[in-house]
Write a protein that holds these residues in place. Structure first.
Motif, short mmCIF file in Angstrom:
data_model
loop_
_atom_site.label_atom_id
_atom_site.label_comp_id
_atom_site.label_asym_id
_atom_site.label_seq_id
_atom_site.Cartn_x
_atom_site.Cartn_y
_atom_site.Cartn_z
N LYS A 1 16.85 43.05 38.53
CA LYS A 1 17.24 44.47 38.38
C LYS A 1 16.58 45.34 39.44
O LYS A 1 16.30 46.52 39.21
CB LYS A 1 16.89 44.97 36.97
CG LYS A 1 17.66 44.22 35.88
CD LYS A 1 17.40 44.79 34.51
CE LYS A 1 18.22 44.04 33.44
NZ LYS A 1 18.02 44.55 32.10
N GLU A 2 16.37 44.75 40.62
CA GLU A 2 15.86 45.53 41.76
C GLU A 2 17.00 46.22 42.47
O GLU A 2 16.79 47.21 43.19
CB GLU A 2 15.13 44.60 42.73
CG GLU A 2 13.88 43.94 42.14
CD GLU A 2 13.31 42.88 43.04
OE1 GLU A 2 12.19 42.42 42.76
OE2 GLU A 2 13.96 42.51 44.05
N LEU A 3 18.21 45.72 42.28
CA LEU A 3 19.43 46.30 42.82
C LEU A 3 20.51 46.26 41.74
O LEU A 3 20.42 45.43 40.82
CB LEU A 3 19.91 45.54 44.06
CG LEU A 3 18.99 45.57 45.29
CD1 LEU A 3 19.45 44.56 46.33
CD2 LEU A 3 18.92 46.97 45.89
N ALA A 4 21.50 47.12 41.86
CA ALA A 4 22.57 47.18 40.85
C ALA A 4 23.93 47.13 41.53
O ALA A 4 24.12 47.65 42.64
CB ALA A 4 22.45 48.45 40.03
N VAL A 5 24.89 46.51 40.85
CA VAL A 5 26.24 46.34 41.40
C VAL A 5 27.12 47.51 40.98
O VAL A 5 27.00 48.05 39.87
CB VAL A 5 26.85 45.02 40.90
CG1 VAL A 5 28.32 44.89 41.33
CG2 VAL A 5 26.05 43.83 41.44
N ILE A 6 28.02 47.91 41.87
CA ILE A 6 29.06 48.90 41.56
C ILE A 6 30.41 48.19 41.68
O ILE A 6 30.72 47.62 42.72
CB ILE A 6 29.04 50.09 42.53
CG1 ILE A 6 27.68 50.79 42.52
CG2 ILE A 6 30.15 51.08 42.20
CD1 ILE A 6 27.53 51.86 43.58
N GLU A 7 31.19 48.21 40.63
CA GLU A 7 32.53 47.61 40.67
C GLU A 7 33.54 48.68 41.03
O GLU A 7 33.60 49.73 40.38
CB GLU A 7 32.88 46.99 39.31
CG GLU A 7 34.19 46.23 39.32
CD GLU A 7 34.50 45.59 37.98
OE1 GLU A 7 35.63 45.11 37.80
OE2 GLU A 7 33.60 45.60 37.09
N VAL A 8 34.31 48.43 42.08
CA VAL A 8 35.27 49.42 42.58
C VAL A 8 36.69 48.95 42.25
O VAL A 8 37.10 47.87 42.66
CB VAL A 8 35.12 49.62 44.10
CG1 VAL A 8 36.06 50.72 44.58
CG2 VAL A 8 33.67 49.94 44.46
N GLU A 9 37.41 49.76 41.51
CA GLU A 9 38.77 49.44 41.09
C GLU A 9 39.66 49.20 42.32
O GLU A 9 39.73 50.03 43.23
CB GLU A 9 39.35 50.60 40.27
CG GLU A 9 40.74 50.34 39.72
CD GLU A 9 40.74 49.34 38.57
OE1 GLU A 9 41.73 48.61 38.44
OE2 GLU A 9 39.73 49.31 37.81
N GLY A 10 40.30 48.03 42.36
CA GLY A 10 41.24 47.74 43.44
C GLY A 10 40.61 47.21 44.71
O GLY A 10 41.34 46.86 45.65
N LEU A 11 39.29 47.16 44.79
CA LEU A 11 38.61 46.68 45.99
C LEU A 11 38.36 45.18 45.84
O LEU A 11 37.43 44.75 45.15
CB LEU A 11 37.29 47.42 46.21
CG LEU A 11 36.52 47.07 47.50
CD1 LEU A 11 37.33 47.49 48.73
CD2 LEU A 11 35.15 47.73 47.51
N THR A 12 39.21 44.39 46.49
CA THR A 12 39.09 42.93 46.42
C THR A 12 38.23 42.45 47.58
O THR A 12 38.61 42.59 48.74
CB THR A 12 40.48 42.27 46.48
OG1 THR A 12 41.28 42.78 45.42
CG2 THR A 12 40.35 40.77 46.35
N LEU A 13 37.10 41.88 47.25
CA LEU A 13 36.16 41.46 48.29
C LEU A 13 35.89 39.96 48.23
O LEU A 13 34.77 39.50 48.47
CB LEU A 13 34.85 42.26 48.17
CG LEU A 13 34.96 43.75 48.47
CD1 LEU A 13 33.64 44.45 48.23
CD2 LEU A 13 35.42 43.98 49.91
N SER A 14 36.92 39.21 47.89
CA SER A 14 36.82 37.75 47.98
C SER A 14 37.28 37.35 49.36
O SER A 14 38.41 37.66 49.77
CB SER A 14 37.69 37.08 46.92
OG SER A 14 37.65 35.68 47.06
N ARG A 15 36.44 36.69 50.12
CA ARG A 15 36.77 36.39 51.51
C ARG A 15 36.65 34.89 51.79
O ARG A 15 36.05 34.14 51.04
CB ARG A 15 35.84 37.15 52.46
CG ARG A 15 34.38 36.76 52.31
CD ARG A 15 33.51 37.43 53.33
NE ARG A 15 32.10 37.10 53.11
CZ ARG A 15 31.14 37.42 53.94
NH1 ARG A 15 31.41 38.07 55.04
NH2 ARG A 15 29.88 37.09 53.67
#
Length: 298
Positions: free
Chosen positions: A253-267
């Protein structure tokens, strides 16, 4: 004309290293013997093959023409030697590999060590840099195989899908958006800590963000994931990195994730090599080893 394999091997070593002294170490020769072999080759061909830039030697147009031919000839000899070796013969020699930052630090470094522990007569010389530097290394025949995070459109290089990865948008745990799922416009105008120019991570994210009109504002730029994570921990802004690099900090918990609607970041990750260069048995063995070691999926 009597060109020898030794002359071609010295030429290739100098082309890879850019220095006679370094090439001499690679060939287990003295510097004078290495310099003499190179001079003899240039005399045989009646052509200069390098230009001196400071204390380094850089291929000129004649040298660039010769390099793929010399590499192919040396590989053919190597194939003949392996063809008539015992099937149980130990893999040996040095394999030059390049990998972009995330792949190199979080995947290839581990597999290189494990491979060399299993094959004690082999050495994997791993160079870690950004995607464009890896492509350049393969083009210049300094690396037999490369692993990259970004696109490669050079027609001289064969590109193969190698592994899938996921990027995560993250922030300081106290950030108002920490742990939330938001619409893209919620990030518009936010400051970002970005990877450097030439980074596959940077190129992929900017393309995906622009498609959603997020308009990321670059506040800082760093060349390593650790520097980016440290900046975000200091509240410098948002950032995006591979989930491979963030597992420890998120679990703590030193960093936190933000989930962005519609942002697909699978590469997609890619494996690359020069089209005019065939894999040596050592390289093929390492590639197969990595697939099993990392349990990779293309």
């Amino acid at each position: 004309m009597r060109i020898t394999l030794k002359q071609l091997a010295v030429f290739e070593a100098v082309a890879r290293s850019g220095q006679v002294a370094r090439a001499a170490e690679m060939m287990n020769l003295s510097a004078p013997a290495t310099s003499m072999a190179l001079s003899e080759l240039e005399k045989q061909l009646d052509a200069r093959l390098f230009e001196r830039i400071g204390n380094r030697l850089r291929l000129n147009s004649q040298g660039s023409l010769l390099l793929p031919l010399a590499t192919e000839a040396l590989q053919k000899v190597n194939q003949i030697e392996h063809l008539f070796c015992s099937p149980d013969a130990e893999l040996s020699g040095t394999l030059n590999v390049s990998a972009s930052t995330t792949i190199g630090n979080y995947l290839m470094a581990k597999s290189a060590v494990a491979f060399c522990q299993q094959h004690t007569s082999a050495l994997v010389d791993l160079d870690i840099d950004n995607t464009q530097s890896v492509i350049k290394s393969v083009l210049e025949f300094r690396s037999e195989v490369g692993f990259i995070e970004g696109q490669c459109l050079d027609s001289r290089i064969k590109v193969e899908a190698w592994h899938k990865d996921k990027l995560l948008v993250f922030c300081h745990p106290a950030h108002p958006l920490a742990g939330k799922k938001v619409m893209p416009d919620a990030l518009r105008g936010q400051f970002w800590v970005m990877r450097e120019e030439g980074s596959g991570t940077r190129d992929y994210f900017i393309s995906a963000a622009n498609a959603l009109d997020m308009q990321p504002v670059e506040k800082f730029s760093f060349s390593t994931p650790d520097a980016i994570k440290q900046a975000v921990k200091q509240g410098a802004g948002l950032a995006v990195l591979s989930e491979l690099t963030l597992e420890k900090e998120i679990s703590r918990k030193e960093l936190a994730v933000i989930e962005v609607e519609g942002l697909t970041l699978s590469r997609q990750f890619y494996r690359i090599h020069h089209k005019s260069r065939n894999f040596t048995p050592l390289c093929e063995a390492y590639i197969h080893f990595c697939e099993k070691f990392h349990n990779l999926t293309a």
